[in-house]
Design a protein around this motif. Structure first.
Motif, PDB file in Angstrom:
ATOM      1  N   ALA A 188       0.714  -1.208  -0.023  1.00  0.00           N
ATOM      2  CA  ALA A 188      -0.056  -0.007   0.098  1.00  0.00           C
ATOM      3  C   ALA A 188       0.828   1.507   0.045  1.00  0.00           C
ATOM      4  N   LEU A 189       1.907   1.153   0.825  1.00  0.00           N
ATOM      5  CA  LEU A 189       2.712   2.504   0.930  1.00  0.00           C
ATOM      6  C   LEU A 189       3.599   2.559  -0.582  1.00  0.00           C
ATOM      7  N   LEU A 190       3.939   1.417  -1.051  1.00  0.00           N
ATOM      8  CA  LEU A 190       4.695   1.574  -2.223  1.00  0.00           C
ATOM      9  C   LEU A 190       4.003   2.009  -3.234  1.00  0.00           C
ATOM     10  N   GLN A 191       2.863   1.864  -3.509  1.00  0.00           N
ATOM     11  CA  GLN A 191       1.966   1.960  -4.927  1.00  0.00           C
ATOM     12  C   GLN A 191       1.405   3.550  -4.540  1.00  0.00           C
ATOM     13  N   GLU A 192       1.727   4.120  -3.605  1.00  0.00           N
ATOM     14  CA  GLU A 192       1.224   5.619  -3.466  1.00  0.00           C
ATOM     15  C   GLU A 192       1.930   6.320  -4.767  1.00  0.00           C
ATOM     16  N   GLY A 193       0.986   6.783  -5.548  1.00  0.00           N
ATOM     17  CA  GLY A 193       1.331   7.533  -6.638  1.00  0.00           C
ATOM     18  C   GLY A 193       2.389   7.098  -7.795  1.00  0.00           C
ATOM     19  N   VAL A 194       2.138   5.706  -7.694  1.00  0.00           N
ATOM     20  CA  VAL A 194       3.076   5.010  -8.768  1.00  0.00           C
ATOM     21  C   VAL A 194       2.571   5.361 -10.296  1.00  0.00           C
ATOM     22  N   PHE A 195       1.325   5.343 -10.444  1.00  0.00           N
ATOM     23  CA  PHE A 195       0.718   5.582 -12.003  1.00  0.00           C
ATOM     24  C   PHE A 195       0.970   6.810 -12.286  1.00  0.00           C
ATOM     25  N   ALA A 196       0.749   7.683 -11.340  1.00  0.00           N
ATOM     26  CA  ALA A 196       0.799   9.195 -11.872  1.00  0.00           C
ATOM     27  C   ALA A 196       2.226   9.609 -12.079  1.00  0.00           C
ATOM     28  N   SER A 197       2.998   8.805 -11.270  1.00  0.00           N
ATOM     29  CA  SER A 197       4.787   9.243 -11.440  1.00  0.00           C
ATOM     30  C   SER A 197       5.060   8.687 -12.786  1.00  0.00           C
ATOM     31  N   ILE A 198       4.609   7.641 -13.069  1.00  0.00           N
ATOM     32  CA  ILE A 198       5.160   6.783 -14.357  1.00  0.00           C
ATOM     33  C   ILE A 198       4.430   7.751 -15.727  1.00  0.00           C
ATOM     34  N   SER A 199       3.407   8.429 -15.320  1.00  0.00           N
ATOM     35  CA  SER A 199       2.910   9.192 -16.458  1.00  0.00           C
ATOM     36  C   SER A 199       3.815  10.370 -16.470  1.00  0.00           C
ATOM     37  N   LEU A 200       3.952  10.980 -15.345  1.00  0.00           N
ATOM     38  CA  LEU A 200       5.050  12.156 -15.349  1.00  0.00           C
ATOM     39  C   LEU A 200       6.510  11.771 -15.909  1.00  0.00           C
ATOM     40  N   PHE A 201       6.798  10.862 -15.303  1.00  0.00           N
ATOM     41  CA  PHE A 201       8.258  10.330 -15.846  1.00  0.00           C
ATOM     42  C   PHE A 201       8.396  10.227 -17.287  1.00  0.00           C
ATOM     43  N   LEU A 202       7.241   9.781 -18.068  1.00  0.00           N
ATOM     44  CA  LEU A 202       7.343   9.181 -19.471  1.00  0.00           C
ATOM     45  C   LEU A 202       7.000  10.690 -20.131  1.00  0.00           C
ATOM     46  N   LEU A 203       6.303  11.425 -19.592  1.00  0.00           N
ATOM     47  CA  LEU A 203       5.965  12.638 -20.348  1.00  0.00           C
ATOM     48  C   LEU A 203       7.201  13.536 -20.268  1.00  0.00           C
ATOM     49  N   ALA A 204       7.822  13.676 -19.269  1.00  0.00           N
ATOM     50  CA  ALA A 204       9.234  14.631 -19.255  1.00  0.00           C
ATOM     51  C   ALA A 204      10.317  13.808 -20.030  1.00  0.00           C
ATOM     52  N   TRP A 205      10.415  12.585 -20.237  1.00  0.00           N
ATOM     53  CA  TRP A 205      11.344  12.052 -20.716  1.00  0.00           C
ATOM     54  C   TRP A 205      11.201  12.055 -22.372  1.00  0.00           C
ATOM     55  N   ILE A 206      10.125  11.745 -22.746  1.00  0.00           N
ATOM     56  CA  ILE A 206       9.751  12.028 -23.855  1.00  0.00           C
ATOM     57  C   ILE A 206       9.926  13.398 -24.521  1.00  0.00           C
ATOM     58  N   LEU A 207       9.359  14.107 -23.862  1.00  0.00           N
ATOM     59  CA  LEU A 207       9.381  15.684 -24.247  1.00  0.00           C
ATOM     60  C   LEU A 207      10.880  16.202 -24.332  1.00  0.00           C
ATOM     61  N   VAL A 208      11.388  15.884 -23.258  1.00  0.00           N
ATOM     62  CA  VAL A 208      12.906  16.576 -23.428  1.00  0.00           C
ATOM     63  C   VAL A 208      13.935  15.964 -24.207  1.00  0.00           C
ATOM     64  N   TYR A 209      13.593  14.735 -24.586  1.00  0.00           N
ATOM     65  CA  TYR A 209      14.476  13.933 -25.352  1.00  0.00           C
ATOM     66  C   TYR A 209      13.872  14.347 -26.916  1.00  0.00           C
ATOM     67  N   SER A 210      12.869  14.481 -27.276  1.00  0.00           N
ATOM     68  CA  SER A 210      12.353  14.904 -28.439  1.00  0.00           C
ATOM     69  C   SER A 210      12.636  16.486 -28.844  1.00  0.00           C
ATOM     70  N   LEU A 211      12.680  17.227 -27.781  1.00  0.00           N
ATOM     71  CA  LEU A 211      12.951  18.774 -28.023  1.00  0.00           C
ATOM     72  C   LEU A 211      14.359  18.917 -28.195  1.00  0.00           C
ATOM     73  N   ALA A 212      15.297  18.108 -27.194  1.00  0.00           N
ATOM     74  CA  ALA A 212      16.843  18.553 -27.285  1.00  0.00           C
ATOM     75  C   ALA A 212      17.483  17.833 -28.494  1.00  0.00           C
ATOM     76  N   HIS A 213      16.751  16.743 -28.799  1.00  0.00           N
ATOM     77  CA  HIS A 213      17.687  15.817 -29.665  1.00  0.00           C
ATOM     78  C   HIS A 213      17.077  15.497 -31.308  1.00  0.00           C
ATOM     79  N   PHE A 214      15.955  16.461 -31.380  1.00  0.00           N
ATOM     80  CA  PHE A 214      15.629  16.385 -32.949  1.00  0.00           C
ATOM     81  C   PHE A 214      15.400  17.656 -33.348  1.00  0.00           C
TER      82      PHE A 214
END
Length: 130
Positions: A104-130
C-alpha cells in the motif's frame, strides 16, 4: 476543569482559522522526524509528492542525457520504489502494518509518477535531440 477550558479554546481557535481560510502550515521538520505521528492520508500525500518530484527529475535527466530503452524505465521504477521504501522505513521508521503494509505504501502515486516520468522523458528527449 482546566482541561475542558483548554480543549474548548483549541476548538475555537481551529474554527477561527477555518473561517478565516487559514490553516496551520505543514511543518517541514516533520518530514525528517521519526518520532512524528502520521495519519494515513498525510503519509500517502508525502509519499505521492516525493515520487512525483523524483519522476520529474528522472524524466528530465533521462531525456537530456539521451537515454533510450526499457532498461532505463525499469531503473526508474526500481529507483523510485527504493527511495520511497528507504524514506518510510529508514527515515520515518513508521510501522507499515498501520498503513496497510508495504504494498500500500509503495503504490502511493506510482501510476501518476510513471505518467509524469514518461511525459518529461519523451518531451525533453524530443525537443533537445531532434
Amino acid at each position: 476543569m482546566r482541561e475542558r477550558k483548554s480543549a474548548k479554546l483549541n476548538i475555537q481557535q481551529q474554527q477561527q482559522q477555518h473561517q478565516n481560510g487559514h490553516l496551520s502550515p505543514f511543518k517541514l521538520a516533520k518530514l525528517l522526524d521519526p518520532d512524528a505521528s502520521w495519519d494515513k492520508d498525510q503519509l500517502g500525500d508525502v509519499l505521492h509528492w516525493i515520487r512525483q518530484g523524483l519522476a520529474l527529475l528522472c524524466g528530465l535527466l533521462w531525456g537530456a542525457i539521451p537515454l533510450v530503452g526499457g532498461v532505463w524505465f525499469l531503473l526508474f521504477l526500481v529507483l523510485s520504489s527504493g527511495i520511497i521504501y528507504a524514506y518510510y522505513a529508514l527515515v520515518l521508521k513508521v510501522d507499515e502494518e498501520e498503513f496497510g503494509g508495504h504494498w500500500a505504501l509503495l503504490q502511493e502515486g506510482v501510476f501518476a509518477s510513471i505518467s509524469l516520468f514518461l511525459l518529461a522523458w519523451i518531451l525533453v528527449y524530443s525537443l533537445a535531440h531532434f
